[in-house]
Design an enzyme around this catalytic site. Structure first.
Site, mmCIF file in Angstrom:
data_model
loop_
_atom_site.group_PDB
_atom_site.id
_atom_site.type_symbol
_atom_site.label_atom_id
_atom_site.label_comp_id
_atom_site.label_asym_id
_atom_site.label_seq_id
_atom_site.Cartn_x
_atom_site.Cartn_y
_atom_site.Cartn_z
ATOM 1 N N ASP A 142 29.786 67.864 17.028
ATOM 2 C CA ASP A 142 28.725 68.603 16.367
ATOM 3 C C ASP A 142 28.909 70.101 16.596
ATOM 4 O O ASP A 142 29.265 70.546 17.681
ATOM 5 C CB ASP A 142 27.380 68.140 16.934
ATOM 6 C CG ASP A 142 26.198 68.680 16.177
ATOM 7 O OD1 ASP A 142 26.114 68.415 14.970
ATOM 8 O OD2 ASP A 142 25.354 69.355 16.794
ATOM 9 N N GLU A 198 46.223 62.560 26.924
ATOM 10 C CA GLU A 198 46.415 61.905 28.216
ATOM 11 C C GLU A 198 46.146 60.405 28.096
ATOM 12 O O GLU A 198 46.904 59.578 28.621
ATOM 13 C CB GLU A 198 45.477 62.541 29.242
ATOM 14 C CG GLU A 198 45.472 61.882 30.603
ATOM 15 C CD GLU A 198 44.380 62.434 31.499
ATOM 16 O OE1 GLU A 198 43.831 61.652 32.309
ATOM 17 O OE2 GLU A 198 44.062 63.641 31.384
#
Length: 557
Positions: A222, A272
């Site tokens: 957002d 990752e």
């Protein structure tokens, strides 16, 4: 596909570089309006879980869930009190885990909506800040500042909230005296976080990992062009621009250069996890910036994977306007190596069926015809596409909700119905001939949190599935072809010469999409029967307000 040489043998090998998100079709679920499993009139996670087979049948690749975190619901979940839990009105973490299990079984990706620009006034950090002293470390997590004027009774600067009124509210200090002011670019119940404080970044690192560890496939972010404000918080040249346009216009409050460092870091966190199991995690940003070129900066190879391209959503129903925004997107955004992320509807905008209509044409079906044509156009474009719930049903905007049921904070702050968002958030109709149309499992007297109009019976999903000419079947057929045809999805497009008011392009090896933006029929750019069309389409003719796809061996250069 990408060719490179094997590190040891030197032989050229081919590697599949396709990533699921590059041409995915994601369905936006506004959780409180999707499906209610408890009978309280508010949709919930169990309702989303029950609706997954429906979405699988439609043919989408994933879902984006609106915020379901603990929240006082001043802005329906976009005021988050705890980023690592589920609000009891929507369920609990065990229900979320069941939803993830079912989504995995069905092959549906799950994206969560995360809100990093601001939090709730009930977030523990803000509650601590309210009782802390000016200049304290706890207040440094937000934008607290002394007021102007001899008694500090004027806001620190002239900024206005996007939802109307000043962007500052004054607190009462512990001794009962008027105190400092805090910044909120939306409502006073949504204090903006200070991303120049490293504690804020660490807080969201924890939240990202919490949900990634539970198996989510990524995040919709957002206000992704927000987060950082000008460090000196100076006056804005046009302080009411955000409220007037309902957009991120204030150059001192949005699109600051430091925000790109956040997205580089979040991208590294996602990679990752990808390195552990080979599954791509997605970051898609709500990015509202002035130009496609600035938009492209957010989707560079080490930042967000995607960012919504709102220019298509805001374009008027005009062939030249659509061609212009599509061309700019393909040139500036696709040029980064990312793909464009197309969207026609969302929970903040008037639905296309209503938006594309014209005064005096109510009941003519013009808005619906244009919305169907726009859907086929979007699904034919290179890149990814997002569908807002109810878009596949052809739902119109509910424009006559009475004042006493409106919940949008814009209405509460301004008293104006202009640009309020309740009309596109009315709960979905699933079945039957009267409200609640199968939305809630409660007694017949159970009321959805926003009232559904009687005419929603015409759009119920059971009726849409039974009618082969419905919006639902158009979307389903388009999604099936998009998934099966090598010309569609990721790639490029080439414009074709057309009659005025007609837009046409070719994808790959001869798939042609054409849209007639006018109301009168025109010769089709391709002879023969269309593969798919948004309305009746005889060979050689493209009716007004209609889009069609053809497979052609010969297209004009």
């Amino acid at each position: 596909m990408h060719n490179r040489r094997h590190a040891q043998t030197g032989q050229r090998v081919t590697i599949d570089m396709h990533r699921w998100w590059r041409d995915a079709v994601i369905y936006q679920v506004y959780v409180r309006s999707f499906l209610d499993s408890t009978g309280d009139g508010i949709g919930d996670l169990a309702g989303v879980r029950a609706g997954l087979p429906y979405l699988k049948k439609l043919g989408v690749d994933g879902v984006w869930l609106s915020p379901f975190y603990p929240s006082p619901q001043h802005d329906h979940g976009y005021d988050v009190a705890d980023y690592c839990d589920v609000d009891p009105v929507f369920g609990d973490l065990s229900e979320f885990d069941l939803l993830m299990t079912d989504a995995r079984r069905l092959g549906i990706k799950v994206l969560l909506d995360i809100v990093p620009n601001h939090c709730s006034e009930e977030h523990p950090w803000f509650q601590e800040a309210l009782v802390a002293a000016p200049g304290s470390e706890t207040r440094a997590r937000f934008h607290f500042a002394d007021g102007r004027g001899p008694d500090g009774s004027e806001p620190p600067n002239n900024w206005h909230s996007m939802f109307g009124g000043p962007a500052w509210s004054r607190v009462t200090e512990q001794d009962g005296t008027p105190g400092q002011w805090y910044l909120h670019m939306f409502t006073p119940e949504q204090p903006d976080l200070n991303w120049r404080n490293p504690e804020v970044g660490a807080h969201f690192d924890h939240a990202l990992r919490f949900w990634l560890d539970r198996g989510v496939d990524g995040f919709r972010i957002d206000v992704a062009a927000g987060l950082y404000k000008h460090p000196e918080l100076p006056d804005a040249p046009d302080p009411e621009a955000d409220a007037r346009t309902r957009d991120s216009v204030n150059p001192l409050a949005w699109n600051q250069p430091e925000v790109h460092d956040v997205w580089r870091h979040w991208r590294s966190v996602c990679e990752e996890y990808t390195a552990r199991d080979g599954q791509e995690r997605l970051l898609v940003g709500e990015v509202s910036v002035p130009t496609a070129r600035e938009h492209a900066l957010y989707v560079r190879h080490d930042e967000l994977h995607q960012a919504f391209f709102f220019d298509l959503l805001s374009a008027p129903w005009n062939a030249d306007a659509f061609r212009k925004v599509i061309s700019h997107a393909m040139q500036d955004i696709a040029g980064t190596g990312s793909t464009v992320t197309w969207v026609l509807n969302n929970h903040d905008q008037v639905r296309t069926v209503t938006r594309y209509g014209e005064l005096g044409t109510e009941g003519s079906g013009l808005g619906a015809a244009r919305a169907r044509a726009a859907a086929l156009l979007m699904l034919a474009l290179p890149g990814a596409a997002y569908i807002y719930q109810g878009e596949e049903l052809g739902l119109p905007e509910v424009v006559d909700l009475p004042d006493d049921v409106l919940t949008d904070p814009i209405f509460r702050r301004t008293g104006s119905r202009a640009r309020i968002r309740d009309g596109c958030r009315v709960p979905l109709p699933w079945s039957g001939h009267a409200s609640p149309f199968g939305f809630t499992s409660g007694a017949e007297s159970a009321k959805p949190w926003l009232p559904q109009p009687a005419y929603f019976a015409e759009y119920a999903t059971d009726r849409a599935l039974a009618d082969t000419h419905s919006f639902w079947h158009l979307y389903r057929d388009g999604l099936q072809l998009r998934a099966g045809l090598p010309q569609l999805g990721e790639g490029a497009l080439r414009w074709l010469d057309t009659q005025p008011g007609v837009l046409a392009f070719v994808r790959g090896d001869g798939l042609v999409c054409a849209v007639n933006f006018g109301t009168a029929p025109t010769p089709a750019p391709v002879s023969g029967t269309p593969l798919l069309s948004s309305g009746p389409c005889a060979p050689g003719v493209l009716p007004g307000s209609t889009a069609a796809w053809w497979i052609s061996d010969c297209t004009n250069p």
